[in-house]
Design an enzyme around this catalytic site. Structure first.
Site, PDB file in Angstrom:
ATOM      1  N   GLY A  45       0.882  -1.388   0.046  1.00 16.76           N
ATOM      2  CA  GLY A  45      -0.072   0.117  -0.075  1.00 16.76           C
ATOM      3  C   GLY A  45       0.561   1.314   0.034  1.00 16.76           C
ATOM      4  N   GLN A  50       3.348   9.919   0.186  1.00 16.33           N
ATOM      5  CA  GLN A  50       4.396   9.013   0.743  1.00 16.33           C
ATOM      6  C   GLN A  50       5.634   9.516  -0.483  1.00 16.33           C
ATOM      7  OE1 GLN A  50       2.330   5.421   1.781  1.00 16.33           O
ATOM      8  NE2 GLN A  50       4.288   5.351   3.066  1.00 16.33           N
ATOM      9  N   CYS A  95       5.313   0.097   7.189  1.00 18.01           N
ATOM     10  CA  CYS A  95       5.025   1.261   6.435  1.00 18.01           C
ATOM     11  C   CYS A  95       6.313   1.503   5.666  1.00 18.01           C
ATOM     12  CB  CYS A  95       4.538   2.468   6.956  1.00 18.01           C
ATOM     13  SG  CYS A  95       4.402   4.019   6.242  1.00 18.01           S
ATOM     14  N   LEU A  96       6.059   1.781   4.491  1.00 20.07           N
ATOM     15  CA  LEU A  96       7.411   2.176   3.644  1.00 20.07           C
ATOM     16  C   LEU A  96       8.302   3.496   4.091  1.00 20.07           C
ATOM     17  CD1 LEU A  96       6.362   0.901   0.098  1.00 20.07           C
ATOM     18  CD2 LEU A  96       8.053  -0.335   1.556  1.00 20.07           C
ATOM     19  N   HIS A 137      -5.033   2.492   7.045  1.00 17.14           N
ATOM     20  CA  HIS A 137      -3.543   2.907   7.155  1.00 17.14           C
ATOM     21  C   HIS A 137      -3.330   3.814   6.250  1.00 17.14           C
ATOM     22  CE1 HIS A 137       0.925   1.933   7.895  1.00 17.14           C
ATOM     23  NE2 HIS A 137       0.795   2.656   6.650  1.00 17.14           N
ATOM     24  N   GLU A 138      -3.781   3.630   4.779  1.00 14.69           N
ATOM     25  CA  GLU A 138      -3.451   4.556   3.869  1.00 14.69           C
ATOM     26  C   GLU A 138      -4.134   5.985   4.090  1.00 14.69           C
ATOM     27  OE1 GLU A 138      -0.669   4.105   2.489  1.00 14.69           O
ATOM     28  OE2 GLU A 138      -0.647   1.920   2.799  1.00 14.69           O
ATOM     29  N   HIS A 141      -2.422   8.373   6.145  1.00 13.61           N
ATOM     30  CA  HIS A 141      -1.407   9.191   5.599  1.00 13.61           C
ATOM     31  C   HIS A 141      -2.100  10.347   4.886  1.00 13.61           C
ATOM     32  CE1 HIS A 141       2.031   6.812   5.631  1.00 13.61           C
ATOM     33  NE2 HIS A 141       1.446   5.719   5.297  1.00 13.61           N
TER      34      HIS A 141
HETATM   35  C1  Y12 Z   1      -1.344  -4.003   6.649  1.00  9.26           C
HETATM   36  C2  Y12 Z   1      -0.557  -3.047   7.328  1.00  9.26           C
HETATM   37  C3  Y12 Z   1       0.045  -1.931   6.696  1.00  9.26           C
HETATM   38  C4  Y12 Z   1      -0.315  -1.777   5.370  1.00  9.26           C
HETATM   39  C5  Y12 Z   1       0.043  -0.425   4.677  1.00  9.26           C
HETATM   40  C6  Y12 Z   1       1.407  -0.657   3.861  1.00  9.26           C
HETATM   41  N1  Y12 Z   1       2.252  -0.942   4.157  1.00  9.26           N
HETATM   42  C7  Y12 Z   1       3.361  -1.600   3.591  1.00  9.26           C
HETATM   43  O1  Y12 Z   1       3.188  -1.752   2.274  1.00  9.26           O
HETATM   44  C8  Y12 Z   1       4.732  -1.828   4.023  1.00  9.26           C
HETATM   45  C9  Y12 Z   1       5.659  -2.231   3.177  1.00  9.26           C
HETATM   46  C10 Y12 Z   1       7.114  -2.588   3.982  1.00  9.26           C
HETATM   47  C11 Y12 Z   1       8.033  -3.464   3.187  1.00  9.26           C
HETATM   48  C12 Y12 Z   1       9.359  -3.640   3.493  1.00  9.26           C
HETATM   49  O2  Y12 Z   1       9.917  -4.196   2.776  1.00  9.26           O
HETATM   50  C13 Y12 Z   1      11.055  -3.817   2.021  1.00  9.26           C
HETATM   51  O3  Y12 Z   1      11.136  -2.540   1.896  1.00  9.26           O
HETATM   52  C14 Y12 Z   1      11.734  -4.636   1.206  1.00  9.26           C
HETATM   53  C15 Y12 Z   1       9.469  -3.051   4.861  1.00  9.26           C
HETATM   54  O4  Y12 Z   1      11.064  -3.456   5.238  1.00  9.26           O
HETATM   55  C16 Y12 Z   1      11.881  -2.517   5.522  1.00  9.26           C
HETATM   56  O5  Y12 Z   1      11.692  -1.330   4.985  1.00  9.26           O
HETATM   57  C17 Y12 Z   1      13.191  -3.152   5.746  1.00  9.26           C
HETATM   58  C18 Y12 Z   1       8.793  -2.450   5.591  1.00  9.26           C
HETATM   59  C19 Y12 Z   1       7.624  -1.960   5.177  1.00  9.26           C
HETATM   60  C20 Y12 Z   1      -1.013  -2.346   4.828  1.00  9.26           C
HETATM   61  C21 Y12 Z   1      -1.797  -3.475   5.386  1.00  9.26           C
HETATM   62 CO    CO Z   2       2.393   3.698   5.221  1.00 11.40          CO
END
Ligand code: Y12
Ligand code: CO
Length: 171
Positions: A45, A50, A95-96, A137-138, A141
């Site tokens: 997401g 962002q 969260c990214l 969550h989004e 933001h």
């Molecule tokens: C459930 C909970 C939160 C959401 C919001 C969207 N969140 C994400 O998309 C998070 C992504 C994410 C990915 C990661 O992996 C990499 O970057 C490779 C990460 O790990 C690091 O940054 C080390 C952290 C978050 C939707 C549904």
């Molecule tokens: Co986020």
């Protein structure tokens, strides 16, 4: 195009996003850039703010039971409004914009929202499970809020300590 993702504590992440007024080629480019950025960083997401664009635009693409992130499951959610919410659920969120930190957050288990698609058509849809969590969550933001602001006082302290340690280590 893959764009840079703003990371906490960047002040732009605190901005309140504005509604999209024109459902045009600029919006379609933004949606493509958001999708490219989200997938490239293994996210599920992303909100436009962002990547530094404070507009009410969200993309969500959950991974299915086989572990595939299929484009046919992509949601492009523009100018969303929560119409109904009920129930409670707790999920370990990430969260990214807060890379490497995950913690449990409590949210409504079921929501009904209105939103517009990329062509300006209005939809009403209900969500449960992970999709309900992701939408909330989004949408936070879009109001300039991050999931870490929903943590308890003690958990937030723990986060700030870990975050400062990570910054010092240059990670
Ligand atoms: C459930 C909970 C939160 C959401 C919001 C969207 N969140 C994400 O998309 C998070 C992504 C994410 C990915 C990661 O992996 C990499 O970057 C490779 C990460 O790990 C690091 O940054 C080390 C952290 C978050 C939707 C549904
Ligand atoms: Co986020």
């Amino acid at each position: 195009m893959n764009r840079e993702v703003l990371v906490y504590p960047n002040k732009l992440l605190r901005e309140t996003s504005k509604d999209v007024m024109h459902f045009d080629a600029h919006l379609h480019t933004l949606l493509q850039d958001m999708y490219d950025t989200m997938v490239c960083r293994e996210g599920i997401g992303l909100a436009a703010v962002q990547i530094g664009v404070p507009l009410n635009v969200v993309v969500i693409n959950l991974v299915d039971d086989e572990g595939s992130q299929l484009i046919e499951n992509l949601y492009e959610i523009i100018n969303p409004v929560i119409l109904e919410k009920d129930g409670l659920t707790i999920y370990q969120e990430g969260c990214l914009s807060v890379p490497g930190y995950y913690d449990e957050v409590e949210r409504a288990a079921h929501i009904k929202i209105s939103y517009y698609d990329r062509d300006g058509n209005r939809h009403e849809e209900e969500f449960t499970d992970l999709m309900a969590i992701a939408v909330q969550h989004e949408m936070d933001h879009l109001k300039g809020r991050l999931f870490i602001e929903k943590l308890s006082y003690l958990k937030r302290k723990k986060f700030e300590k870990e975050w400062k340690k990570k910054q010092k280590a240059g990670k």
